[in-house]
Write an enzyme that holds these catalytic residues in place. Structure first.
Site, PDB file in Angstrom:
ATOM      1  N   TYR A 142       0.825  -1.212   0.000  1.00  0.00           N
ATOM      2  CA  TYR A 142       0.000   0.000   0.000  1.00  0.00           C
ATOM      3  C   TYR A 142       0.859   1.263   0.000  1.00  0.00           C
ATOM      4  CZ  TYR A 142      -3.961  -3.032   1.238  1.00  0.00           C
ATOM      5  OH  TYR A 142      -4.922  -4.005   1.250  1.00  0.00           O
ATOM      6  N   LYS A 187       3.433 -15.527   2.597  1.00  0.00           N
ATOM      7  CA  LYS A 187       3.290 -16.288   1.343  1.00  0.00           C
ATOM      8  C   LYS A 187       4.717 -16.629   0.893  1.00  0.00           C
ATOM      9  CE  LYS A 187       0.756 -17.759  -2.146  1.00  0.00           C
ATOM     10  NZ  LYS A 187      -0.093 -18.954  -2.007  1.00  0.00           N
ATOM     11  N   ASP A 219      -3.119 -18.083   2.143  1.00  0.00           N
ATOM     12  CA  ASP A 219      -4.318 -18.707   1.558  1.00  0.00           C
ATOM     13  C   ASP A 219      -4.884 -19.765   2.498  1.00  0.00           C
ATOM     14  OD1 ASP A 219      -1.871 -19.813   0.978  1.00  0.00           O
ATOM     15  OD2 ASP A 219      -2.314 -20.314  -1.097  1.00  0.00           O
ATOM     16  N   ASP A 243      -5.141  -6.704   6.110  1.00  0.00           N
ATOM     17  CA  ASP A 243      -6.336  -5.960   5.733  1.00  0.00           C
ATOM     18  C   ASP A 243      -7.454  -6.951   5.377  1.00  0.00           C
ATOM     19  OD1 ASP A 243      -8.062  -4.007   4.936  1.00  0.00           O
ATOM     20  OD2 ASP A 243      -6.975  -3.418   3.129  1.00  0.00           O
ATOM     21  N   ASP A 247     -10.808  -8.287   7.879  1.00  0.00           N
ATOM     22  CA  ASP A 247     -12.210  -8.109   7.459  1.00  0.00           C
ATOM     23  C   ASP A 247     -12.945  -9.447   7.483  1.00  0.00           C
ATOM     24  OD1 ASP A 247     -12.142  -5.415   7.172  1.00  0.00           O
ATOM     25  OD2 ASP A 247     -12.813  -5.387   5.087  1.00  0.00           O
TER      26      ASP A 247
END
Ligand code: NAD
Length: 353
Positions: A142, A187, A219, A243, A247
């Site tokens: 980001y 990852k 994942d 992020d 959520d």
């Protein structure tokens, strides 16, 4: 103790939910002999209207000078057409960066009284869901370079060892205050930044022998959060993964109106806010759920002011409110008594001892 709290009411339901949280803080001050002083800080759409800027520099300075910041929420359709650098949410990004809060901490906890609100199967919910996601907040993709050249777009993901180490330490410290289990999510089968992440976490683990560190690919973690959430105590991860996972985690607990968050950096001055937005669809109707904000105030007492008993008193008062069968509209179910935002605050106040 005397504390100066910067208060950002913001937009939409922000002023309503903050008002209830301040009533709770005032009661805590009275019961425990503290003095909380509030400094009003304008941020978001209301600051654009008043100052032509979502976070004027003097407002940021006031927030940084405080002992901690309590935020409602910002944003709304009214400001959709302002230039992107001037949008209400830009104020929030500037506040986080200006305060240097690099560690976002979001609990995913299911209140036993609200277990029906979870979209997960009852047998999974009944095992208990109570974990925290510690997310790196001011680095990663980001904050990397973003560019589009012709028909190709590029976003750069960079992490330094120092950036990973400081968030890693928050992960280990958080696990120490809970059940001593830390799951590092990355990852590393694909990304170099994740291989570095994993290496740093394992180096740090030697300094925290009382914490059990495990690794999980992002994942798989996304699957495990819905399949077997009970396995988690503390998850630590980078910005974008955090992020998305936070959520997802908030959804399995039922209502976003109930969930608080904290963002901390290298000082005790933190940013505390509910995870939801400004909910313009219900603003001004006195039906918003103020509990996420009230619990954010409790987190402020615990993490920034070291007031564990006071924080626990607020959480117990919320739990008692739910036990008594009261619900705001967003968590309403059959047989319960519906209350508005102000009444919710008043009933929680009555339960504060
Ligand atoms: P939202 O979280 O504001 O609302 C989503 C849904 O949840 C709405 O139906 C709303 O009524 C409901 N809801 C949210 N909080 C509630 C509460 N406390 N009690 C009861 N119901 C609640 O998300 P959105 O609609 O996508 O965004 C609205 C605005 O908020 C946008 O401008 C967005 O940019 C902004 N936003 C701000 C923040 C922040 O300030 N940290 C975070 C997210 C979104």
């Amino acid at each position: 103790m005397n504390k100066n709290i910067a208060v950002i009411r913001g937009d939409g339901i922000g002023p309503e939910i903050i008002r209830e949280a301040l009533r709770v803080l005032d009661k805590i001050a009275e019961l425990y002999g503290h003095s909380f002083e509030y400094t009003e800080v304008d941020m978001g759409g209301c600051a654009i209207d008043k100052w032509g800027d979502p976070l004027p520099k003097e407002m940021l300075d006031k927030a940084i000078a405080s002992d901690s910041v309590l935020l409602g929420a910002v944003g709304g359709e009214k400001w959709n057409d302002v230039p992107s650098t001037m949008r209400p949410e830009k104020g929030l990004l500037r506040l986080r960066a200006g305060m240097g809060v690099y560690a976002n901490n979001r609990p995913a906890k299911i209140w036993k009284q609200l277990s029906d609100a979870s979209p997960l199967r009852k047998e999974i919910v009944d095992q208990g869901i109570d974990f925290i996601i510690v997310r790196e907040l001011i680095g990663g993709i980001y904050f990397g370079e973003h560019k589009t050249v012709g028909d190709t777009a590029t976003d750069v993901l960079t992490y330094s060892e120092a950036e990973i180490e400081r968030i890693g330490r928050i992960g280990f410290e958080t696990a120490r205050k809970r059940n001593h289990r830390l799951c590092s999510v990355e990852k590393s089968n694909v990304l170099d930044s994740s291989r570095l992440w994993k290496k740093v976490m394992h180096r740090l683990a030697a300094e925290y022998p009382d914490v059990t560190l495990t690794d999980m690919l992002v994942d798989n973690c996304a699957m495990q959060i819905v399949k077997n959430p009970k396995q988690f105590d503390v998850i630590v991860t980078e910005n974008m993964f955090g992020d998305i996972l936070s959520d997802e985690a908030s959804q399995i607990t039922g209502s976003i109106g109930m969930i608080p968050s904290s963002s901390l950096g290298s000082t005790s001055c933190g940013l505390y806010e509910p995870i939801h937005g400004s909910a313009p669809d219900i603003a001004g109707k006195d039906i918003a759920n103020p509990i996420g904000t009230i619990l954010s105030a409790a987190m402020m007492l615990r993490y920034s002011f070291d007031m564990e008993a006071e924080a626990k008193a607020i959480e117990d008062a919320v739990s008692a409110f739910l036990d008594q069968g009261y619900r705001t509209a967003d968590i309403m179910s059959e047989g319960m008594q519906q209350v508005g935002c102000t009444q919710c605050g008043s009933l929680i106040l009555e339960n504060l001892r």
